[in-house]
Every structure is written in structure tokens, then in C-alpha cells.
Design a protein around this motif. Structure first.
Motif, mmCIF file in Angstrom:
data_model
loop_
_atom_site.group_PDB
_atom_site.id
_atom_site.type_symbol
_atom_site.label_atom_id
_atom_site.label_comp_id
_atom_site.label_asym_id
_atom_site.label_seq_id
_atom_site.Cartn_x
_atom_site.Cartn_y
_atom_site.Cartn_z
ATOM 1 N N SER A 1 0.824 -1.197 0.000
ATOM 2 C CA SER A 1 0.000 0.000 0.000
ATOM 3 C C SER A 1 0.865 1.257 0.000
ATOM 4 O O SER A 1 0.573 2.222 -0.711
ATOM 5 C CB SER A 1 -0.926 -0.009 1.218
ATOM 6 O OG SER A 1 -1.713 1.132 1.243
ATOM 7 N N GLU A 2 1.923 1.236 0.780
ATOM 8 C CA GLU A 2 2.847 2.374 0.839
ATOM 9 C C GLU A 2 3.554 2.587 -0.495
ATOM 10 O O GLU A 2 3.682 3.720 -0.966
ATOM 11 C CB GLU A 2 3.875 2.138 1.940
ATOM 12 C CG GLU A 2 4.860 3.256 2.123
ATOM 13 C CD GLU A 2 5.867 2.955 3.222
ATOM 14 O OE1 GLU A 2 6.999 3.456 3.104
ATOM 15 O OE2 GLU A 2 5.529 2.241 4.171
ATOM 16 N N VAL A 3 3.978 1.508 -1.124
ATOM 17 C CA VAL A 3 4.654 1.598 -2.416
ATOM 18 C C VAL A 3 3.696 2.144 -3.472
ATOM 19 O O VAL A 3 4.066 2.997 -4.279
ATOM 20 C CB VAL A 3 5.223 0.227 -2.834
ATOM 21 C CG1 VAL A 3 5.662 0.216 -4.283
ATOM 22 C CG2 VAL A 3 6.383 -0.154 -1.928
ATOM 23 N N GLU A 4 2.452 1.688 -3.449
ATOM 24 C CA GLU A 4 1.473 2.183 -4.408
ATOM 25 C C GLU A 4 1.213 3.677 -4.210
ATOM 26 O O GLU A 4 1.112 4.432 -5.175
ATOM 27 C CB GLU A 4 0.169 1.412 -4.292
ATOM 28 C CG GLU A 4 -0.849 1.860 -5.322
ATOM 29 C CD GLU A 4 -2.136 1.083 -5.267
ATOM 30 O OE1 GLU A 4 -2.909 1.182 -6.239
ATOM 31 O OE2 GLU A 4 -2.389 0.388 -4.271
ATOM 32 N N TYR A 5 1.116 4.114 -2.966
ATOM 33 C CA TYR A 5 0.917 5.540 -2.687
ATOM 34 C C TYR A 5 2.090 6.356 -3.236
ATOM 35 O O TYR A 5 1.899 7.421 -3.826
ATOM 36 C CB TYR A 5 0.760 5.759 -1.180
ATOM 37 C CG TYR A 5 0.489 7.198 -0.823
ATOM 38 C CD1 TYR A 5 -0.793 7.716 -0.905
ATOM 39 C CD2 TYR A 5 1.517 8.046 -0.428
ATOM 40 C CE1 TYR A 5 -1.056 9.037 -0.590
ATOM 41 C CE2 TYR A 5 1.271 9.366 -0.114
ATOM 42 C CZ TYR A 5 -0.017 9.854 -0.199
ATOM 43 O OH TYR A 5 -0.248 11.169 0.099
ATOM 44 N N GLN A 6 3.304 5.858 -3.064
ATOM 45 C CA GLN A 6 4.476 6.553 -3.579
ATOM 46 C C GLN A 6 4.453 6.634 -5.103
ATOM 47 O O GLN A 6 4.797 7.670 -5.683
ATOM 48 C CB GLN A 6 5.759 5.863 -3.113
ATOM 49 C CG GLN A 6 6.018 6.019 -1.640
ATOM 50 C CD GLN A 6 7.161 5.134 -1.156
ATOM 51 O OE1 GLN A 6 7.636 4.263 -1.875
ATOM 52 N NE2 GLN A 6 7.585 5.362 0.076
ATOM 53 N N GLU A 7 4.036 5.563 -5.765
ATOM 54 C CA GLU A 7 3.931 5.570 -7.221
ATOM 55 C C GLU A 7 2.882 6.571 -7.695
ATOM 56 O O GLU A 7 3.086 7.282 -8.677
ATOM 57 C CB GLU A 7 3.576 4.180 -7.743
ATOM 58 C CG GLU A 7 4.687 3.178 -7.640
ATOM 59 C CD GLU A 7 4.256 1.783 -8.090
ATOM 60 O OE1 GLU A 7 3.073 1.587 -8.439
ATOM 61 O OE2 GLU A 7 5.124 0.891 -8.070
ATOM 62 N N ILE A 8 1.762 6.632 -6.998
ATOM 63 C CA ILE A 8 0.705 7.581 -7.349
ATOM 64 C C ILE A 8 1.210 9.007 -7.183
ATOM 65 O O ILE A 8 1.012 9.857 -8.051
ATOM 66 C CB ILE A 8 -0.560 7.327 -6.505
ATOM 67 C CG1 ILE A 8 -1.216 6.018 -6.929
ATOM 68 C CG2 ILE A 8 -1.547 8.484 -6.614
ATOM 69 C CD1 ILE A 8 -2.334 5.567 -6.012
ATOM 70 N N ALA A 9 1.870 9.288 -6.065
ATOM 71 C CA ALA A 9 2.385 10.635 -5.818
ATOM 72 C C ALA A 9 3.426 11.013 -6.865
ATOM 73 O O ALA A 9 3.442 12.149 -7.357
ATOM 74 C CB ALA A 9 2.993 10.716 -4.415
ATOM 75 N N ARG A 10 4.287 10.067 -7.240
ATOM 76 C CA ARG A 10 5.313 10.337 -8.251
ATOM 77 C C ARG A 10 4.668 10.669 -9.593
ATOM 78 O O ARG A 10 5.082 11.607 -10.288
ATOM 79 C CB ARG A 10 6.226 9.122 -8.387
ATOM 80 C CG ARG A 10 7.447 9.361 -9.220
ATOM 81 C CD ARG A 10 8.364 8.147 -9.268
ATOM 82 N NE ARG A 10 8.741 7.712 -7.939
ATOM 83 C CZ ARG A 10 8.517 6.497 -7.447
ATOM 84 N NH1 ARG A 10 7.910 5.582 -8.163
ATOM 85 N NH2 ARG A 10 8.906 6.176 -6.240
ATOM 86 N N ALA A 11 3.620 9.936 -9.968
ATOM 87 C CA ALA A 11 2.924 10.197 -11.228
ATOM 88 C C ALA A 11 2.204 11.543 -11.192
ATOM 89 O O ALA A 11 2.208 12.277 -12.186
ATOM 90 C CB ALA A 11 1.939 9.073 -11.528
ATOM 91 N N LEU A 12 1.615 11.896 -10.057
ATOM 92 C CA LEU A 12 0.959 13.207 -9.934
ATOM 93 C C LEU A 12 1.967 14.343 -10.059
ATOM 94 O O LEU A 12 1.704 15.350 -10.713
ATOM 95 C CB LEU A 12 0.216 13.312 -8.606
ATOM 96 C CG LEU A 12 -1.080 12.518 -8.488
ATOM 97 C CD1 LEU A 12 -1.607 12.573 -7.060
ATOM 98 C CD2 LEU A 12 -2.116 13.037 -9.463
ATOM 99 N N LYS A 13 3.124 14.177 -9.443
ATOM 100 C CA LYS A 13 4.164 15.200 -9.544
ATOM 101 C C LYS A 13 4.642 15.361 -10.976
ATOM 102 O O LYS A 13 4.829 16.482 -11.458
ATOM 103 C CB LYS A 13 5.343 14.853 -8.634
ATOM 104 C CG LYS A 13 5.060 15.024 -7.169
ATOM 105 C CD LYS A 13 6.248 14.606 -6.331
ATOM 106 C CE LYS A 13 5.958 14.696 -4.858
ATOM 107 N NZ LYS A 13 7.099 14.263 -4.036
#
Length: 84
Positions: A21-33
Motif C-alpha cells: 500500500s505504501e509503495v502504491e501511494y508513492q507511485e501515485i504521488a510520483r505520477a501526480l508530480k
């Protein structure tokens, strides 16, 4: 003995689920940035919306700020990020 093994297995599975879940959140944040910077916008409002209201709100912030088709572009950035 089997109870202890079962308990240890459950804790390990809970840890793995939390980590994914943490890794997925990081991937989402990276894509948003990446999406925000591609359009010359600040990523902070989108990340704040992600943290407090979820992905739909974050994509709405980017769409409102940039006028872009945020959801389609977001999925393209996610796919590109996963290929790396």
C-alpha cells in the motif's frame, strides 16, 4: 506450535500488505508530480488533495489547474513509471 506459526504468518502478511500500500501511494504521488510538472503547475495542491481526499480529488485539482485530461495522462505516467 502451529498457533505460533499461524500468528507469525498473519503478522507477516499484514506487513506485506501495508508495504504494498505504501509503495502504491508513492507511485501515485510520483505520477501526480510528473503530471503537474509536465503542465508547469505546482504539485503541492494535488498531493495535499491526494492525502486528504483521495486520487479523484487530486486529479480534479490538476484538471482544474491545467485544463488537461488529467486522468488519462495520469494513467500514462503510471504505466511509464512501472516500465522503468
Amino acid at each position: 506450535m502451529s498457533f505460533e506459526l499461524n500468528s507469525a504468518f498473519e503478522r507477516r502478511e499484514e506487513w506485506k500488505a501495508a508495504r504494498l500500500s505504501e509503495v502504491e501511494y508513492q507511485e501515485i504521488a510520483r505520477a501526480l508530480k510528473a503530471l503537474a510538472s509536465e503542465h508547469g503547475a505546482s504539485a503541492e495542491p494535488a498531493i495535499d488533495a491526494l492525502a486528504h481526499k483521495g486520487l479523484d480529488a487530486a486529479l480534479g485539482v490538476i484538471a482544474a489547474t491545467t485544463g488537461a485530461a488529467a486522468e488519462a495522462e495520469f494513467h500514462q505516467f503510471r504505466a511509464r513509471d512501472r516500465l522503468r
